[in-house]
Design a protein around this motif. Sequence first.
Motif, PDB file in Angstrom:
ATOM      1  N   ASP A 253      50.409  48.935  36.331  1.00 44.12           N
ATOM      2  CA  ASP A 253      49.267  49.062  35.665  1.00 44.12           C
ATOM      3  C   ASP A 253      48.527  47.899  35.400  1.00 44.12           C
ATOM      4  OD1 ASP A 253      49.425  51.509  35.881  1.00 44.12           O
ATOM      5  OD2 ASP A 253      49.977  52.040  33.686  1.00 44.12           O
TER       6      ASP A 253
ATOM      7  N   LEU B 148      49.144  45.015  37.137  1.00 41.59           N
ATOM      8  CA  LEU B 148      48.539  44.536  38.413  1.00 41.59           C
ATOM      9  C   LEU B 148      47.303  45.090  39.033  1.00 41.59           C
ATOM     10  CD1 LEU B 148      52.375  44.266  40.124  1.00 41.59           C
ATOM     11  CD2 LEU B 148      50.845  42.432  39.146  1.00 41.59           C
ATOM     12  N   MET B 149      47.055  46.211  38.373  1.00 41.04           N
ATOM     13  CA  MET B 149      45.798  46.997  38.928  1.00 41.04           C
ATOM     14  C   MET B 149      44.501  46.195  38.145  1.00 41.04           C
ATOM     15  SD  MET B 149      46.326  49.323  40.825  1.00 41.04           S
ATOM     16  CE  MET B 149      45.129  50.609  40.993  1.00 41.04           C
ATOM     17  N   SER B 150      44.805  45.534  37.065  1.00 45.24           N
ATOM     18  CA  SER B 150      43.693  45.032  36.442  1.00 45.24           C
ATOM     19  C   SER B 150      42.856  43.880  37.052  1.00 45.24           C
ATOM     20  CB  SER B 150      44.204  44.150  34.971  1.00 45.24           C
ATOM     21  OG  SER B 150      43.273  43.563  34.397  1.00 45.24           O
ATOM     22  N   ASP B 151      41.482  43.908  37.098  1.00 41.19           N
ATOM     23  CA  ASP B 151      40.855  42.786  37.609  1.00 41.19           C
ATOM     24  C   ASP B 151      40.186  42.006  36.872  1.00 41.19           C
ATOM     25  OD1 ASP B 151      38.982  44.646  37.703  1.00 41.19           O
ATOM     26  OD2 ASP B 151      38.577  44.951  39.619  1.00 41.19           O
ATOM     27  N   ARG B 152      40.302  42.027  35.508  1.00 40.94           N
ATOM     28  CA  ARG B 152      39.458  41.440  34.516  1.00 40.94           C
ATOM     29  C   ARG B 152      39.964  39.855  34.406  1.00 40.94           C
ATOM     30  NH1 ARG B 152      39.444  45.148  30.058  1.00 40.94           N
ATOM     31  NH2 ARG B 152      38.845  47.294  30.804  1.00 40.94           N
ATOM     32  N   ASP B 153      38.929  39.255  33.799  1.00 38.35           N
ATOM     33  CA  ASP B 153      39.112  37.746  33.739  1.00 38.35           C
ATOM     34  C   ASP B 153      39.574  37.388  32.190  1.00 38.35           C
ATOM     35  OD1 ASP B 153      38.633  36.851  36.199  1.00 38.35           O
ATOM     36  OD2 ASP B 153      36.402  37.103  35.689  1.00 38.35           O
TER      37      ASP B 153
ATOM     38  N   VAL C 243      48.208  38.115  37.614  1.00 33.74           N
ATOM     39  CA  VAL C 243      46.928  38.496  37.330  1.00 33.74           C
ATOM     40  C   VAL C 243      46.079  37.411  36.773  1.00 33.74           C
ATOM     41  CG1 VAL C 243      47.305  41.068  37.589  1.00 33.74           C
ATOM     42  CG2 VAL C 243      47.638  39.987  35.335  1.00 33.74           C
TER      43      VAL C 243
END
Lengths: 310, 112
Positions: B37, B39-44, B64
């Motif tokens: 989960d 690794l699914m994040s694409d936030r900064d 990430v």
Amino acid sequence: MNKEHKQPLQSSLRVQELLYGLRIIEVMTKKVFAVTRNCNMRDVQAIMKNNSISGMPVVDNKRVVGIVTMNDLMNALEQGGMEDSVIKWMAGEVQTLAEDMPLSFAISAFGKFPFRQFPVVNKKNELTGILTFRNINHALIRELSRQLREMEQQSEQPVDRASLNFSKVYQLNRYDFENGGKASSRIKSFLKERGVPPKTVRRVAVASYELEINLVAHSIGGMLGFDINENRVKISSHDRGPGIGNVENAMTEGFSTANEWIRSQGFGAGMGLPNVKRVSDEFAIESAVGMGTMVQAIIYLKPEKQNESQ
Amino acid sequence: MELQRIAHALDADFICGPDDWEKISIESVVASDLMSDVLMSDRDDLLLITSLSTEQSIRSAGIVGSEVVVIANNKTVTEGMVELAGDQGIALFCTRYPKYEACVRLGRIMEP
């Protein structure tokens, strides 16, 4: 095979690429001797002797129904069964290989089963060839010699610290969570140092890390290869088994075959492969039970070609 | 938001990290024990809260691009984790709060 660049690859990557790239159909013997159910062991003996072969598939209307080998012939001879139908002496349970499988799957099959030859079938399950270790050796030697010649012809290039050209293969062992992720960290630093945009670096790192964890958590061991040039990063994962029974399931978010131990390590949520696909510009997977799985993920480094959704 | 405020709100123990960790900017939080989960994040400017006290938590954060990991429930932090956090320039904290409570506390101070 990768035709777009000519930079010398690390040797193990070359072999890995070869095993991926060659299909069984390119390597197998296409002229196959086979017998039908009506033949007796005497016929088998004559065909084997005249053609210097040690085994033959038994077919019924082009479908493989058994295999008869020198061993069966000796048993029949010893017990006076040379006039018997081949059905009585053949092995009825035959492992066949599909002609469009990568050669790497065939090598796993040789490791897993005791057979010295495998009948090869097409999509309609009809016999189209036979594969022996000899075929594999010949193909590998031929291809490696060709590549060696190619490398000799290339002049040596100076090492460029800013250059993105890079290739390397990492070995991963089952349940070695301690080392799972090291390769991804290195590749991440490599790209970062060369000024690749952080979002792209993250996509490469995520794809690579998920594949690394898959090798450690789900396979009996395998290799993760990186082949990088200024246009793209190509990540190839290749394991020796056990193979995925249903690739569609494996690509479904939330589907997982992970055991409790894998879950205790923070993985096995069933998001791995879908996540690799999500961050990749090109994605391909092939698997066969008992033979292994290979995944190839490509991420473009040039922004104009990149996946719009990222 | 600066990490200093977050560390204070969580009453978190600083374990290791870059010298100027107080100034690290945090814009979003992922709380999970499932690294898939994470690794699914694409936030900064991401902060990871997890009860999974293993090297893989640190690695996943690094992958990430998260610069801060907070281990919930005061779980024991291993030497390997500290070493890895050092290598990757990640600030590592430990809080006595369970994951949910830590999130509630963060939610209160991060709400716009």
